[in-house]
Design a protein around this motif. Sequence first.
Motif, PDB file in Angstrom:
ATOM      1  N   ASN A   1       6.686   5.349 -17.404  1.00 32.45           N
ATOM      2  CA  ASN A   1       5.474   4.531 -17.387  1.00 32.45           C
ATOM      3  C   ASN A   1       5.825   3.067 -17.589  1.00 32.45           C
TER       4      ASN A   1
ATOM      5  N   TYR B   1       4.296  -1.068 -17.182  1.00 29.65           N
ATOM      6  CA  TYR B   1       3.047  -1.817 -17.167  1.00 29.65           C
ATOM      7  C   TYR B   1       3.342  -3.313 -17.033  1.00 29.65           C
TER       8      TYR B   1
ATOM      9  N   LYS C   1      -0.825  -1.882  -9.181  1.00 28.19           N
ATOM     10  CA  LYS C   1      -1.138  -0.454  -9.172  1.00 28.19           C
ATOM     11  C   LYS C   1      -0.132   0.319  -8.331  1.00 28.19           C
TER      12      LYS C   1
ATOM     13  N   GLU D   1       3.147   0.616 -10.280  1.00 24.23           N
ATOM     14  CA  GLU D   1       2.994   1.592 -11.369  1.00 24.23           C
ATOM     15  C   GLU D   1       3.026   3.017 -10.828  1.00 24.23           C
ATOM     16  N   GLU D   2       2.286   3.253  -9.745  1.00 32.71           N
ATOM     17  CA  GLU D   2       2.213   4.602  -9.175  1.00 32.71           C
ATOM     18  C   GLU D   2       3.558   5.032  -8.599  1.00 32.71           C
TER      19      GLU D   2
ATOM     20  N   SER E   1       5.756   6.346 -11.182  1.00 33.27           N
ATOM     21  CA  SER E   1       5.287   7.530 -11.902  1.00 33.27           C
ATOM     22  C   SER E   1       6.119   8.775 -11.599  1.00 33.27           C
TER      23      SER E   1
END
Length: 399
Positions: free
Chosen positions: A3, A5, A183, A186-187, A190
């Motif tokens: 994760n 950010y 986004k 981040e994805e 994942s």
Amino acid sequence: MANIYPFKGILYKEDLRKASVMAPPYDVISDEYRAKLNKNNPYNVVRLTLPEVYDKAKEYLDNWLDEGILKFDSDCCFYGYTCDYEFDGKKRQLKGILAALKLEEFGKHIRPHEKTLKGPKIDRFNLITTTNASFCPIMGLYDKSHTIREHLSKASSKKPIFEATFEGQLHRLFKITDKEAIKAIEEDFSNKIVIIADGHHRYETALMIKKHYNEQGIKEGGFDYIMILLVEAEDGGLSLGAIHRLIKKLNDLDSFIGKLKEYFQIEEGRNPSADFIMYTDKRFYSLTLKGKRQKGILNSLDSKVFEDVVYKGILKLTDEDIKNQTVSGYAHSEEELIELVDKQKAKVGFILKPMSFEQLVKITEEGLTVPQKSTFFYPKIPSGLVGYHFRSIEGCLDV
């Protein structure tokens, strides 16, 4: 999954974003160089990364924030980073993304690549718990990603927010603020594993800090994250070199070479197909293993073969002996190795070949670690470009 950010980094005010506020990683700075950095600019980041007193670092940080010398970024963002440098006579460019990585124990999604020595973690623990900040990013590697490469390329085509040549390398910092880009990055992460390339001890220290606050009843906060530079393993422009081996003490060189001949064919000169190149008494010798290497990904590494055959097999060194470096030793370049042997600070030097990024990724995928001092990553990321504070993550977890 790993994760990551965006975060609100701590930045120098615009007219101070220059080389004179930058510093090398704290663990390579001598007392003399620290004094020079402080003299060059009273706002040099070394006052925050390598203070003589921890409380003094907090005082500087608080004052510089109050005075506007430093400021929190107004945006939650990832920071694109490039470094133009030279390695082995070739010009290269390192490309990566600075992010806040959520901490977790080593193993599943975040993996060390080497066995680490028990390092002086208490120093960084005391500094970070006093200042609640860090200006020294660790470095992590990840597998190929078209998405991240695309957004990093877009960011680096714009005007950098920080650009300076420090110690012969050109460093640039860019902001990635677009919500769709954030986004997407981040994805994409994942489903990725992060391999810690540089900063194992600092990562372990961050876990200690997290536990420290948890034991005080504080279950979550900015201490749950660490600033990391994420670099694509094979195509991110990072250079992976070998760390060469030394033998500092030998009772009888002729006897040692006799034992080497039990395992290696030895010829004078440098044969590029040899397993190792030995240097002693101003001469090079090529060493080729008589038998085949054992099966397994680790046994394809020069560092593992050398440790098993020479350090542990011939010299009978234990893991503790190797760690203490009384007999064993290391050199980060051929030039350093030759100099140490010529100055009789070591009896013999052995030049190793570097492993490939492909080998490194495969080793970590199998849950293995390489022997200590098997990898030399270059370049090292300087401090002063951007910092992370426990407050930097506020408002950035759901951008």
